[in-house]
Design an enzyme around this catalytic site. Structure first.
Site, PDB file in Angstrom:
ATOM      1  N   GLY A  89       0.809  -1.212   0.000  1.00 38.55           N
ATOM      2  CA  GLY A  89       0.000   0.000   0.000  1.00 38.55           C
ATOM      3  C   GLY A  89       0.841   1.260   0.000  1.00 38.55           C
ATOM      4  N   LYS A 110       9.950   2.320  -0.097  1.00 34.26           N
ATOM      5  CA  LYS A 110       8.866   2.301   0.889  1.00 34.26           C
ATOM      6  C   LYS A 110       8.487   3.748   1.202  1.00 34.26           C
ATOM      7  CE  LYS A 110       7.649   0.164   5.273  1.00 34.26           C
ATOM      8  NZ  LYS A 110       8.156  -0.493   6.465  1.00 34.26           N
ATOM      9  N   ARG A 173      14.654  -0.227   0.343  1.00 35.43           N
ATOM     10  CA  ARG A 173      14.865  -1.457   1.095  1.00 35.43           C
ATOM     11  C   ARG A 173      15.396  -2.536   0.164  1.00 35.43           C
ATOM     12  NH1 ARG A 173       9.999  -3.207   4.856  1.00 35.43           N
ATOM     13  NH2 ARG A 173       8.856  -3.696   2.960  1.00 35.43           N
ATOM     14  N   ASP A 249       1.478 -11.250   7.163  1.00 35.75           N
ATOM     15  CA  ASP A 249       1.992 -10.477   6.015  1.00 35.75           C
ATOM     16  C   ASP A 249       3.356  -9.879   6.327  1.00 35.75           C
ATOM     17  OD1 ASP A 249       0.207  -8.991   7.817  1.00 35.75           O
ATOM     18  OD2 ASP A 249       0.805  -7.243   6.657  1.00 35.75           O
ATOM     19  N   ASN A 250       3.808 -10.016   7.560  1.00 34.97           N
ATOM     20  CA  ASN A 250       5.126  -9.493   7.924  1.00 34.97           C
ATOM     21  C   ASN A 250       6.129 -10.613   8.177  1.00 34.97           C
ATOM     22  OD1 ASN A 250       4.236  -6.875   7.714  1.00 34.97           O
ATOM     23  ND2 ASN A 250       3.663  -6.719   9.864  1.00 34.97           N
TER      24      ASN A 250
HETATM   25  P1  AMP Z   1       2.064  -2.930   8.174  1.00 37.20           P
HETATM   26  O1  AMP Z   1       1.349  -2.744   9.449  1.00 37.20           O
HETATM   27  O2  AMP Z   1       3.169  -1.955   7.999  1.00 37.20           O
HETATM   28  O3  AMP Z   1       2.489  -4.336   7.943  1.00 37.20           O
HETATM   29  O4  AMP Z   1       1.024  -2.576   7.019  1.00 37.20           O
HETATM   30  C1  AMP Z   1      -0.167  -3.287   6.838  1.00 37.20           C
HETATM   31  C2  AMP Z   1      -0.821  -2.914   5.518  1.00 37.20           C
HETATM   32  O5  AMP Z   1      -1.180  -1.543   5.500  1.00 37.20           O
HETATM   33  C3  AMP Z   1       0.064  -3.132   4.307  1.00 37.20           C
HETATM   34  O6  AMP Z   1      -0.728  -3.599   3.261  1.00 37.20           O
HETATM   35  C4  AMP Z   1       0.591  -1.743   4.020  1.00 37.20           C
HETATM   36  O7  AMP Z   1       0.956  -1.578   2.677  1.00 37.20           O
HETATM   37  C5  AMP Z   1      -0.621  -0.889   4.378  1.00 37.20           C
HETATM   38  N1  AMP Z   1      -0.224   0.488   4.744  1.00 37.20           N
HETATM   39  C6  AMP Z   1       0.425   0.871   5.852  1.00 37.20           C
HETATM   40  N2  AMP Z   1       0.619   2.202   5.857  1.00 37.20           N
HETATM   41  C7  AMP Z   1       0.073   2.688   4.724  1.00 37.20           C
HETATM   42  C8  AMP Z   1      -0.057   3.988   4.144  1.00 37.20           C
HETATM   43  N3  AMP Z   1       0.432   5.081   4.737  1.00 37.20           N
HETATM   44  N4  AMP Z   1      -0.697   4.087   2.962  1.00 37.20           N
HETATM   45  C9  AMP Z   1      -1.190   3.004   2.347  1.00 37.20           C
HETATM   46  N5  AMP Z   1      -1.101   1.762   2.830  1.00 37.20           N
HETATM   47  C10 AMP Z   1      -0.479   1.583   4.004  1.00 37.20           C
HETATM   48 MG    MG Z   2       3.933  -4.980   6.657  1.00 37.92          MG
END
Ligand code: AMP
Ligand code: MG
Length: 490
Positions: A89, A110, A173, A249-250
């Protein structure tokens, strides 16, 4: 010589796996950090990377020839609940390069703007999370933990709006790949077995080529990932590292650490310690990480079932058997690390109790995890004595335990260089302490001062090197400096 020779493979898979797109343009890119050492390691021309052309790439403004920017799709369990549609995202995969040693790696931006998977988000990143990931991932690498790396960080010259306006930034990254457990879940949940099977072949080719020879390659892949995750999480536990968001997903199939959001190194030891501001139930508490690792692997197994056997019961049986290997693999890796930390050459039955009693004492007396182990190293090797004794001393209550430990070490060849070296490498002096990370972020964000970030980066990328002039960085937070919660990098 091509300054960055992209050789893309993921973008050659069918478009079910990603969406092509261009990173957003940003108004005024400027360098925050440029990791020329890593550039060399991965076969990118370091001078080119540090040039205006490298800056333009790291900002997403102008991509070199060969880049094929895509956002990849995935799903995942977030805090235990399944989300069928996630994806990059706020990240854009520029492409892959082949390291001089033949290893293929992803180059990803990122914070490069909106993608089809941004949902409500802006796709951007404030400076703080970029600095945090840079510091933490490079520190983890220096500590010997498999991890994604930071190749570059740039500020964009435009504000990013959260609760307040913050300076925007982009991290470049580098990762062995971005294949997540959630990537497999995405296709399994849609019952797209063709894509799932392509993904398995791709992952095997890229990370575990020996699995192609196995009777059931998907099972061999799963066994390899079980081993890689067990090893990885054993390393986290041995360093007091709390990931904070172990959502599926992480979790990478490659076994690298990814997503340095609300993560932190523990100071005072406690197995229940949590850092993430959104983890109100302590699902991802320090002591839960090994079990969550297994839970995540069970989700991967579930996704792979259709490729294991036509008979669903047989498939479950196979997956279960492979998953049951996880605790043994974890403890084998963990005991090896613990032995190293204690300066023991060979882990024996009674050592479990010795180690647990030490942890219990640390918890009871709220001792700093990192310094306590480093102190053991110094007690075993008094030539390292001088600097740390000012920072840390064991309370009286440790005396009987210390005698037991000395007794256990007696009879070992103390001059054994390999035990000494293992003990040193297992017990760092410098970790990226959360209050230091926050100070660096604060100075960069509000005072436009990168010096604290640069200094901290220098320290945490030499974690075993007991430099007297850096000792203040080894000290835990004072009560007024302590950071209780870390917020997600969104
Ligand atoms: P994360 O918690 O970093 O693993 O993110 C979880 C999901 O939210 C992933 O699909 C990210 O790409 C999306 N995401 C996190 N922050 C943003 C943002 N600022 N804009 C769009 N998508 C985001
Ligand atoms: Mg993530």
């Amino acid at each position: 010589m091509t300054p960055i020779a992209f050789d893309n493979s993921y973008a050659k898979l069918s478009d079910r796996f990603y969406s092509p797109l261009s990173p957003a343009q940003v108004p005024a890119p400027a360098w925050i950090a440029c990791n020329t050492e890593l550039a060399k390691d991965v076969g990118i021309d370091p001078q080119w990377l540090a040039s205006d052309a490298g800056l333009a790439m790291a900002a997403g403004n102008q991509l070199p020839a060969g880049a094929e920017p895509i956002a990849t799709v995935y799903a995942g369990h977030q805090f235990g609940s399944y989300n069928p549609q996630l994806g990059d995202g706020r990240a854009v995969l520029l492409g892959e390069v082949i390291r001089p040693d033949g290893q293929r790696v992803d180059v990803q931006l990122k914070g490069a703007g909106r993608t089809p998977y941004s949902r409500g988000g802006d796709g951007k990143s404030p400076l703080g999370p970029v600095l945090r990931e840079y510091l933490l991932s490079e520190a983890m690498y220096a500590l010997g933990v498999p991890t994604t790396r930071a190749l570059a960080a740039v500020s964009t010259g435009e504000p990013v709006y959260r609760e307040q306006a913050l300076p925007g930034a982009i991290l470049t990254r580098v990762a062995k790949s971005h294949l997540r457990i959630g990537t497999f879940q995405f296709f399994a949940a849609r019952q797209d077995h063709e894509a799932l099977s392509q993904l398995v072949d791709y992952t095997i080719n890229r990370h575990y080529p020996a699995a192609t020879q196995a009777a059931i390659p998907a099972l061999a892949l799963f066994e390899s990932v079980v081993a890689a995750q067990a090893e990885l999480i054993a390393q986290w536990q041995s360093l007091g590292f709390i990931h904070g968001v172990m959502n599926t997903d992480n979790m990478l199939l490659s076994g690298e650490t990814i997503d340095y959001g609300p993560c932190a190194f523990m100071e005072a030891y406690h197995p229940g310690k949590v850092f993430s501001s959104i983890d109100s139930h302590g699902r991802y508490a320090f002591g839960n990480q090994p079990a969550i690792g297994q839970w995540n692997l069970a989700q991967l197994a579930q996704a792979l079932l259709p490729l294991l056997d036509e008979d669903p019961n047989m498939a479950v049986e196979m997956a279960q058997q492979a998953l049951n290997e996880y605790p043994d693999k974890f403890f084998a890796a963990y005991h090896q690390r613990m032995a190293a930390k204690l300066g023991i050459s060979q882990w024996q039955a009674g050592d479990e109790q010795l180690y647990q009693d030490f942890l219990d004492l640390l918890a009871e007396h709220q001792c700093d995890f990192t310094l306590a182990f480093r102190r053991l190293f110094q007690l075993a090797h008094p030539e390292y004595e001088a600097p740390l004794s000012d920072l840390f001393a064991f309370p009286e209550a440790f005396t009987p335990w210390l005698s037991r430990w000395q007794g256990r070490r007696d009879g070992q060849p103390d001059t054994d260089e390999s035990v000494r070296r293992a003990m040193l490498q297992a017990n760092p002096l410098f970790i990226p302490r959360n209050h230091r990370v926050e100070q660096a972020i604060h100075a960069a964000t509000w005072e436009n001062n990168l010096a604290p970030f640069q200094q901290l980066l220098a320290v945490v990328t030499q974690p075993f090197d007991a430099r007297t002039e850096w000792l203040a960085y080894a000290a835990p937070a004072s009560p007024d400096e302590a950071v209780q919660r870390t917020f997600c990098g969104t």
